[in-house]
Structures are given as C-alpha cells and as structure tokens.
Design a protein around this motif. Structure first.
Motif, short mmCIF file in Angstrom:
data_model
loop_
_atom_site.label_atom_id
_atom_site.label_comp_id
_atom_site.label_asym_id
_atom_site.label_seq_id
_atom_site.Cartn_x
_atom_site.Cartn_y
_atom_site.Cartn_z
N GLN A 272 0.68 -1.50 -0.30
CA GLN A 272 0.21 0.43 -0.37
C GLN A 272 1.23 1.11 0.52
N THR A 273 1.97 1.61 0.08
CA THR A 273 3.12 2.20 0.43
C THR A 273 3.63 2.29 -0.96
N LYS A 274 2.64 2.18 -1.81
CA LYS A 274 3.59 2.26 -3.27
C LYS A 274 2.07 2.56 -4.23
N SER A 275 1.27 2.43 -3.45
CA SER A 275 -1.03 2.96 -4.29
C SER A 275 -0.53 3.85 -5.34
N THR A 276 -0.87 4.33 -5.83
CA THR A 276 -1.38 4.93 -6.86
C THR A 276 -2.13 6.68 -6.35
N CYS A 277 -3.03 5.74 -5.00
CA CYS A 277 -3.76 7.27 -4.14
C CYS A 277 -2.57 7.40 -3.41
N LYS A 278 -2.03 8.54 -3.15
CA LYS A 278 -1.28 9.63 -2.66
C LYS A 278 -1.83 9.25 -0.78
N PRO A 279 -3.48 9.71 -0.56
CA PRO A 279 -3.56 9.65 0.52
C PRO A 279 -3.11 7.38 1.55
N VAL A 280 -3.48 6.82 0.75
CA VAL A 280 -3.02 5.46 0.76
C VAL A 280 -2.07 5.58 0.29
N ARG A 281 -0.97 6.30 0.24
CA ARG A 281 0.26 6.08 -0.14
C ARG A 281 0.94 6.64 1.64
N MET A 282 0.23 7.50 1.86
CA MET A 282 1.39 8.72 2.85
C MET A 282 1.27 7.46 4.88
N ARG A 283 -0.59 7.25 3.99
CA ARG A 283 -0.89 6.59 5.95
C ARG A 283 -0.62 4.91 5.84
N ALA A 284 -0.04 4.41 4.75
CA ALA A 284 0.86 3.14 4.94
C ALA A 284 1.66 3.35 5.49
N ARG A 285 2.44 4.47 4.58
CA ARG A 285 3.91 4.52 4.96
C ARG A 285 4.11 4.80 7.16
N GLU A 286 3.33 5.46 7.03
CA GLU A 286 3.05 6.77 8.61
C GLU A 286 3.20 5.08 9.64
N SER A 287 2.37 4.04 9.17
CA SER A 287 1.80 2.87 9.99
C SER A 287 2.74 2.43 9.89
N MET A 288 3.51 2.01 8.98
CA MET A 288 5.01 1.52 8.96
C MET A 288 5.84 1.96 9.85
N THR A 289 6.15 3.05 10.09
CA THR A 289 6.92 3.53 11.75
C THR A 289 6.20 4.10 12.99
N ASP A 290 5.65 3.26 13.04
CA ASP A 290 4.67 2.88 14.68
C ASP A 290 5.99 1.87 15.62
N ASP A 291 6.34 2.61 16.36
CA ASP A 291 7.25 2.86 17.64
C ASP A 291 6.87 1.35 18.15
N ARG A 292 5.45 0.72 18.42
CA ARG A 292 5.08 -0.42 18.80
C ARG A 292 5.58 -1.54 17.88
N LEU A 293 5.73 -1.40 16.24
CA LEU A 293 6.17 -2.31 15.58
C LEU A 293 7.51 -2.82 15.59
N PRO A 294 8.07 -4.19 16.04
CA PRO A 294 9.42 -4.71 16.46
C PRO A 294 10.42 -3.99 15.50
N TRP A 295 9.93 -4.32 14.71
CA TRP A 295 10.98 -3.82 13.45
C TRP A 295 11.32 -2.14 13.45
N ASN A 296 11.05 -1.59 14.38
CA ASN A 296 10.78 0.29 14.14
C ASN A 296 11.74 -0.11 16.12
N ASN A 297 11.97 -0.54 16.56
CA ASN A 297 11.91 -1.40 18.03
C ASN A 297 13.21 -1.28 18.44
N THR A 298 14.60 -1.82 16.97
CA THR A 298 16.18 -2.03 17.13
C THR A 298 16.50 -0.78 16.84
N ALA A 299 17.51 -0.20 18.21
CA ALA A 299 18.70 1.02 18.41
C ALA A 299 19.83 0.66 16.90
#
Length: 271
Positions: A222-249
């Motif tokens: 979805q981060t590559k969607s042709t719809c900009k709002p979807v693309r931006m929102r998906a990218r934002e969700s992927m950077t959520d601090d709760r996600l384990p891959w964002n907790n690695t220092a």
C-alpha cells in the motif's frame, strides 16, 4: 441452499426500526449460523443478503452503548461459525468476504452522523478476524498464526480491504485508510507485537513473527499505491514505534548507550 429470504426469513427483521425485533432476529441468526449443516451450505449470495441485513441493523441502531454492543456482537458471530479441522474457514471466509464487499459497496452512502459506528464495526470485525486466525482472543491454538487459517485470511485481506491488483476502485479510499489506521492497534491487542512473551513456546513465537511479517508485506504494498493518501498513511503506519522492527536501536545509538565513561553524550551544563 437457494438464495431467497424464504430460507432466512429473519433477514428483513435485522433492519427493523424496532430494537426488540432486531435483537430477536440477531439471536435467531446466531443460532442459524452455528449449525454446521446450515452455515456451510450458504452461498456467496446468501452471505451477501445476510450482511445487507446486518448493515442496516447497525444503520438503525441509536445511542453509543447499544451501537458498541451491536458491533461487538456482530464481530463475535465469527466464533459461532463452524470451522471443522478438515475444512478451516469453510464458513468464516465467505462470511467475511461478504462483509468487506457490503461495506465497500455501501461506504460512500454512510453519512457523517453514522460513520463513527461503522468505523467501530470495521475495527471489531477486523480484530475478530485476526483473533480467529490464532484460535481466539489470545491466539491460543495449535499451530496458531500459521497454516490454512492464516493463508486464507491473508488472501482475503489482499482480495478486499488491502487489495492491490485488478479494480482498485472496488474498495473506497476511506475504508482502506481506516484499515491501515487500525492494523497496528489490533495486532497489538493480540500480543502479536510482543514476540518475546514468556507465556509463548518457541513455536508460538515463530508463528507470531511469520504472521506479522506477512501482514507487513501486505501493508508495504500500500505504500506504493497510486492514491497519495493511501500511500502516505501506509508509510506512516509502518513507522509506528510499537512495531518490533522499529524498536531495534541503531549501531551508533547502541555504542553511545554502552559508553561506560560517559563520553558518548553530553547533557549540557548543570545548574
């Protein structure tokens, strides 16, 4: 089973303006769906008719508490659908497919005063769907998060709320954005983000990691969607601090933290 209301006379009562009639119809539906000989014989059209009635049941429901209770009850219908071990998802997946198809069809007709309860309905059903994969609210099931249930549910997510191929217009942008907004919340509730729980076996942990990674792949598309709002929102969700891959220092951060003599950082002058 023939697709007509003669086989499911309670459908029209689900959309009644009388709360007692709606409540009685929902109770009848719950009993109806719990019978393996009945639910597994329903056609896709039957499920679509059921969800049309359920959609208007939510539409007619007033006041916050009854609305919250109804949304929870509809999500819990997943738990009464038959799921024999030799045919996982025989009734659940068609039931959910009809849900997403109905919400996609009706989404743009929902007025602003009713939107909040339908947003809640989507959240409750999405959460219950993920819970079903793991065998319940806590995900306690042999082979949880892997196997047939996981495969069929992820295919459904790719087919409907987060579809990326074919007719992209079949899922309204608002509905797609809402699913992107809630997927981290709902995976957290099921402890999928806590992949080092002491209560889990090595197999459970591995299953959680695999399932979460597969959801990650779907959202990344979805981060590559042709719809900009979807693309931006998906990218934002992927950077959520709760996600384990964002907790690695980062290596630099770890070196600074491990600097025992304190030379890795400067806190400024003290008063």
């Amino acid at each position: 089973m023939a697709s007509d209301q003669g086989n499911m006379p309670f459908i029209k009562h689900l959309a009644s303006s009388d709360r007692k009639i709606r409540t009685s119809a929902l109770s009848t539906l719950r009993t109806f769906l719990s019978a393996p000989a009945t639910a597994r014989k329903l056609t896709d059209l039957d499920y679509m008719k059921l969800w049309k009635g359920l959609f208007y049941s939510v539409w007619m429901c007033d006041r916050p508490i009854p609305q919250q209770n109804l949304c929870t009850e509809l999500a819990e219908l997943l738990s009464v659908l038959p799921t024999p071990n030799d045919d996982e998802g025989a009734a659940v997946i068609p039931f959910l497919r009809a849900f997403w198809a109905t919400l996609s069809r009706e989404w743009t007709s929902i007025d602003v005063l009713r939107m909040e309860k339908f947003l809640l309905l989507v959240r409750r059903v999405f959460g219950a769907s993920l819970a079903w994969v793991g065998g319940g609210k806590r995900g306690k099931k042999d082979g949880a998060w892997t196997g047939t249930r996981a495969d069929s549910m992820l295919r459904l997510l790719q087919e409907w709320p987060l579809e990326s191929k074919g007719d992209l217009s079949k899922v309204p942008v608002g509905l797609r954005l809402h699913v992107i907004d809630i997927w981290v919340d709902e995976t957290e509730k099921l402890e999928l983000l806590d992949q080092e729980s002491e209560d889990d076996s090595a197999e459970d942990t591995s299953g959680k990691v695999q399932f979460l990674d597969r959801i990650r792949e779907i959202v990344e598309v979805q981060t590559k969607s042709t719809c900009k709002p979807v693309r931006m929102r998906a990218r934002e969700s992927m950077t959520d601090d709760r996600l384990p891959w964002n907790n690695t220092a980062s290596p630099d951060r770890e070196m600074a933290d491990d600097d025992s003599d304190g030379r890795g950082s400067w806190d400024g002058f003290k008063d």
